[in-house]
Write a protein that holds these residues in place. Structure first.
Motif, PDB file in Angstrom:
ATOM      1  N   GLU A  20       0.830  -1.203   0.000  1.00 12.32           N
ATOM      2  CA  GLU A  20       0.000   0.000   0.000  1.00 12.32           C
ATOM      3  C   GLU A  20       0.871   1.262   0.000  1.00 12.32           C
ATOM      4  O   GLU A  20       0.563   2.222  -0.692  1.00 12.32           O
ATOM      5  N   ARG A  21       1.973   1.247   0.738  1.00  4.21           N
ATOM      6  CA  ARG A  21       2.891   2.393   0.730  1.00  4.21           C
ATOM      7  C   ARG A  21       3.475   2.595  -0.664  1.00  4.21           C
ATOM      8  O   ARG A  21       3.559   3.726  -1.164  1.00  4.21           O
ATOM      9  N   THR A  22       3.882   1.504  -1.300  1.00  3.57           N
ATOM     10  CA  THR A  22       4.432   1.585  -2.659  1.00  3.57           C
ATOM     11  C   THR A  22       3.382   2.107  -3.634  1.00  3.57           C
ATOM     12  O   THR A  22       3.671   2.947  -4.493  1.00  3.57           O
ATOM     13  N   GLU A  25       2.909   5.853  -3.232  1.00  4.61           N
ATOM     14  CA  GLU A  25       4.018   6.586  -3.845  1.00  4.61           C
ATOM     15  C   GLU A  25       3.855   6.638  -5.361  1.00  4.61           C
ATOM     16  O   GLU A  25       4.080   7.678  -5.985  1.00  4.61           O
ATOM     17  N   ASN A  26       3.463   5.519  -5.970  1.00  5.54           N
ATOM     18  CA  ASN A  26       3.281   5.481  -7.419  1.00  5.54           C
ATOM     19  C   ASN A  26       2.113   6.355  -7.855  1.00  5.54           C
ATOM     20  O   ASN A  26       2.174   6.983  -8.908  1.00  5.54           O
ATOM     21  N   ARG A  27       1.034   6.395  -7.071  1.00  2.00           N
ATOM     22  CA  ARG A  27      -0.100   7.246  -7.425  1.00  2.00           C
ATOM     23  C   ARG A  27       0.303   8.712  -7.419  1.00  2.00           C
ATOM     24  O   ARG A  27      -0.086   9.466  -8.307  1.00  2.00           O
ATOM     25  N   THR A  28       1.094   9.118  -6.452  1.00  2.00           N
ATOM     26  CA  THR A  28       1.505  10.518  -6.413  1.00  2.00           C
ATOM     27  C   THR A  28       2.559  10.825  -7.477  1.00  2.00           C
ATOM     28  O   THR A  28       2.600  11.929  -8.006  1.00  2.00           O
ATOM     29  N   ARG A  29       3.398   9.856  -7.803  1.00  2.00           N
ATOM     30  CA  ARG A  29       4.466  10.090  -8.765  1.00  2.00           C
ATOM     31  C   ARG A  29       3.965  10.054 -10.204  1.00  2.00           C
ATOM     32  O   ARG A  29       4.332  10.891 -11.025  1.00  2.00           O
ATOM     33  N   PHE A  30       3.111   9.084 -10.547  1.00  2.00           N
ATOM     34  CA  PHE A  30       2.740   8.860 -11.936  1.00  2.00           C
ATOM     35  C   PHE A  30       1.287   9.192 -12.249  1.00  2.00           C
ATOM     36  O   PHE A  30       0.914   9.264 -13.414  1.00  2.00           O
ATOM     37  N   GLY A  31       0.461   9.344 -11.256  1.00  2.00           N
ATOM     38  CA  GLY A  31      -0.966   9.519 -11.485  1.00  2.00           C
ATOM     39  C   GLY A  31      -1.312  10.903 -12.018  1.00  2.00           C
ATOM     40  O   GLY A  31      -0.612  11.882 -11.796  1.00  2.00           O
ATOM     41  N   ARG A  32      -2.403  10.957 -12.778  1.00  2.00           N
ATOM     42  CA  ARG A  32      -2.920  12.223 -13.269  1.00  2.00           C
ATOM     43  C   ARG A  32      -4.349  12.348 -12.794  1.00  2.00           C
ATOM     44  O   ARG A  32      -5.068  11.364 -12.678  1.00  2.00           O
ATOM     45  N   THR A  33      -4.771  13.569 -12.550  1.00  2.00           N
ATOM     46  CA  THR A  33      -6.131  13.785 -12.101  1.00  2.00           C
ATOM     47  C   THR A  33      -7.091  13.648 -13.276  1.00  2.00           C
ATOM     48  O   THR A  33      -6.690  13.652 -14.444  1.00  2.00           O
TER      49      THR A  33
END
Length: 69
Positions: A20-22, A25-33
């Motif tokens: 879940e931590r990983t 991190e990936n959602r904040t790094r690679f995600g777009r709204t």
């Protein structure tokens, strides 16, 4: 005396928390709204309309313009 711990359950709980931590991190790094995705789609559609607006004619199967007569 201490509490009894089931090591299998504790290991799985620890692994789920690490995943879940990983994932966070990936959602904040690679995600777009959703708004960013919609804006990108609108920009892409506008570019396609712009390019299509500058076409001289549709090429037929032999490669010549149909409108050229």
């Amino acid at each position: 005396m201490g509490d009894v711990i089931n090591f299998r359950q504790a290991r799985k709980k620890h692994d789920r928390a690490a995943k879940e931590r990983t994932a966070e991190e990936n959602r904040t790094r690679f995600g777009r709204t959703k708004g960013e995705k919609a804006a990108e789609d609108q920009r892409r559609d506008a570019e396609i309309r712009h390019i299509d607006g500058h076409r001289l004619g549709d090429a037929g199967p032999d490669g010549e313009d149909d409108k050229a007569g």
